[in-house]
Scaffold this motif. Structure first.
Motif, short mmCIF file in Angstrom:
data_model
loop_
_atom_site.label_atom_id
_atom_site.label_comp_id
_atom_site.label_asym_id
_atom_site.label_seq_id
_atom_site.Cartn_x
_atom_site.Cartn_y
_atom_site.Cartn_z
N GLN A 108 0.82 -1.21 0.00
CA GLN A 108 0.00 0.00 0.00
C GLN A 108 0.86 1.26 0.00
O GLN A 108 0.56 2.23 -0.72
CB GLN A 108 -0.93 -0.01 1.22
CG GLN A 108 -2.01 -1.08 1.14
CD GLN A 108 -2.90 -1.10 2.37
OE1 GLN A 108 -2.65 -0.40 3.36
NE2 GLN A 108 -3.93 -1.93 2.35
N ARG A 109 1.93 1.27 0.79
CA ARG A 109 2.79 2.44 0.84
C ARG A 109 3.56 2.61 -0.47
O ARG A 109 3.78 3.73 -0.95
CB ARG A 109 3.76 2.36 2.03
CG ARG A 109 3.03 2.46 3.36
CD ARG A 109 3.98 2.45 4.54
NE ARG A 109 4.61 3.75 4.75
CZ ARG A 109 4.06 4.76 5.42
NH1 ARG A 109 2.83 4.65 5.90
NH2 ARG A 109 4.72 5.88 5.61
N ALA A 110 3.97 1.49 -1.07
CA ALA A 110 4.71 1.55 -2.33
C ALA A 110 3.82 2.10 -3.44
O ALA A 110 4.26 2.92 -4.26
CB ALA A 110 5.24 0.17 -2.70
N VAL A 111 2.56 1.68 -3.47
CA VAL A 111 1.64 2.16 -4.50
C VAL A 111 1.44 3.66 -4.37
O VAL A 111 1.43 4.40 -5.36
CB VAL A 111 0.30 1.41 -4.40
CG1 VAL A 111 -0.77 2.09 -5.24
CG2 VAL A 111 0.47 -0.04 -4.85
N ARG A 112 1.29 4.15 -3.13
CA ARG A 112 1.10 5.59 -2.92
C ARG A 112 2.31 6.40 -3.36
O ARG A 112 2.19 7.53 -3.83
CB ARG A 112 0.80 5.88 -1.44
CG ARG A 112 -0.61 5.49 -1.02
CD ARG A 112 -1.02 6.21 0.23
NE ARG A 112 -0.18 5.88 1.37
CZ ARG A 112 -0.41 4.90 2.22
NH1 ARG A 112 -1.48 4.12 2.05
NH2 ARG A 112 0.38 4.67 3.24
#
Length: 406
Positions: A108-112
């Motif tokens: 999730q953090r990587a996608v953001r």
């Protein structure tokens, strides 16, 4: 209702919607560290125009030695990674409490992080041939691609550090406030090898070893800080110890004064980070920890809190597009028959500095206009899978083009 009254009303509304548990000091530190990026690039990056009308990057640091101390203030990556480590550690803890896996948390953090990067790269993949078709010289386009890529590599570094957060948490639990000390020692050893009496026999690639511990230093401090393992005494040690080390490295070991690369210089502090970068990060991180409560109290004022919220909501847009804003203005000026002070004139005088300061509001206005449309890249993409694949392909093509131009 006049403009000031509307501003106060908006500030009051944003303040009222802010949860009481929100760490305003952390958001304030993030905003300051983030704004230092465009301000630093806009002040430490200049242009010149060759006789054939091609726009070239030119650094004022080559001629204006007094700019070097300014880089000590504008290079706030220590605070940037400190806040990143703190936020990631807290976020990982909350994810675990919800029952989410570490893999899902990282995804999730990587996608953001990657959405806005893919967005700017995909747009530039379209701009490169379009600018060429409009008659913009290939050299000018190449200058633009280099500018755009310059800050984006930090996203890759930040992504790698984020992946290491679980390890940083475990190390923080074991070593407490001293968890970042081995990273400092590792960078010191590499610096001794590449700058000491054995320098001629040491391979140049050894400097790359500093990439991970050099940037992980501030991030690990942030993780330990989030764990409550660094108190005021530790913060004072970071600030004063870092200042002492910084002074010794400059005056005794003659490290370059500039925290960013100077064209033509034999040594650089930032690529990869030297021990001087960590000394500065130590000072900045210690000061941030010591000032946290004061910053938090100050940001209880709605008019101060409003711009902090605005910057944090547009963080990735500012980071990814600020160089495009400066390039847009410079490219238009390069079409003129005369050099424009502070823009396409050589950055080699105090007059250039004053003129560049006058151009900063223009850069900011252009960035604001770009952000109006670019911010949609930060949110979840509601696109068919084929469109997402096309964006990823375009971004990859731009990366290949840009890296070939570096």
């Amino acid at each position: 209702m006049n403009a000031l009254a509307r501003l106060r009303r908006s500030a009051a509304a944003v303040d009222a919607k802010t949860p009481a548990t929100r760490d305003r000091a952390l958001d304030g530190l993030r905003a300051v560290a983030l704004l230092a990026v465009p301000f630093g690039h806009w002040m430490l990056g200049g242009f010149t125009t060759s006789p054939d009308g091609v726009l070239h990057n030119e650094s004022p640091l080559s001629s204006l030695g007094f700019f070097a101390p300014l880089s000590w203030v504008l290079q706030m990556l220590g605070v940037f990674f400190l806040v990143g480590g703190y936020s990631s550690a807290r976020s990982l803890t909350r994810a675990a409490e919800r029952g989410a896996s570490t893999t899902e948390w990282f995804r999730q953090r990587a996608v953001r992080l990657l959405r806005p990067v893919l967005g700017v790269a995909a747009v530039w993949a379209l701009l490169v041939p379009l600018l060429g078709a409009l008659g913009v010289p290939a050299g000018t386009v190449r200058t633009g691609t280099v500018l755009v890529v310059q800050p984006l590599w930090y996203i890759g570094i930040y992504l790698a550090l984020t992946a290491l957060t679980p390890l940083c948490v475990r190390v923080g639990r074991r070593l407490g406030g001293w968890a970042a000390a081995p990273l400092l020692a590792a960078v010191a050893v590499v610096d001794v090898l590449r700058y000491g009496p054995w320098a001629e026999s040491v391979p140049s690639w050894l400097a790359l070893v500093n990439l991970l511990p050099g940037w992980l230093f501030g991030y690990q401090l942030g993780v330990s800080w989030a764990q409550g393992r660094i108190h005021r005494a530790g913060a004072w040690l970071l600030a004063l110890g870092g200042a002492a080390l910084f002074t010794v490295l400059l005056t005794v070991f003659h490290y370059p004064a500039s925290m960013v690369g100077v064209p033509g210089a034999a040594r650089t502090n930032s690529h990869p980070p030297s021990l001087l970068v960590l000394a500065l990060a130590s000072v900045q991180c210690g000061a941030a920890m010591l000032l946290r409560e004061r910053i938090g109290r100050a940001l209880r004022r709605p008019l101060l809190w409003l711009p902090v919220v605005a910057v944090n909501l547009s963080a990735m847009t500012i980071f990814c597009w600020h160089q495009s804003a400066m390039f847009s203005v410079g490219a238009l000026a390069s079409a003129l028959d005369t050099a424009v002070p502070g823009l396409t004139a050589a950055p080699d005088s105090l007059g250039w500095v004053l003129a560049r300061l006058a151009w900063l509001p223009v850069f900011a206005l252009v960035l604001t206009a770009i952000a109006r449309y670019a911010r949609r890249f930060d949110a979840r993409w509601r696109l068919p899978r084929a469109w997402k694949a096309a964006v990823a392909t375009a971004a990859t093509l731009f990366a290949v083009h840009a890296l070939g131009a570096l």
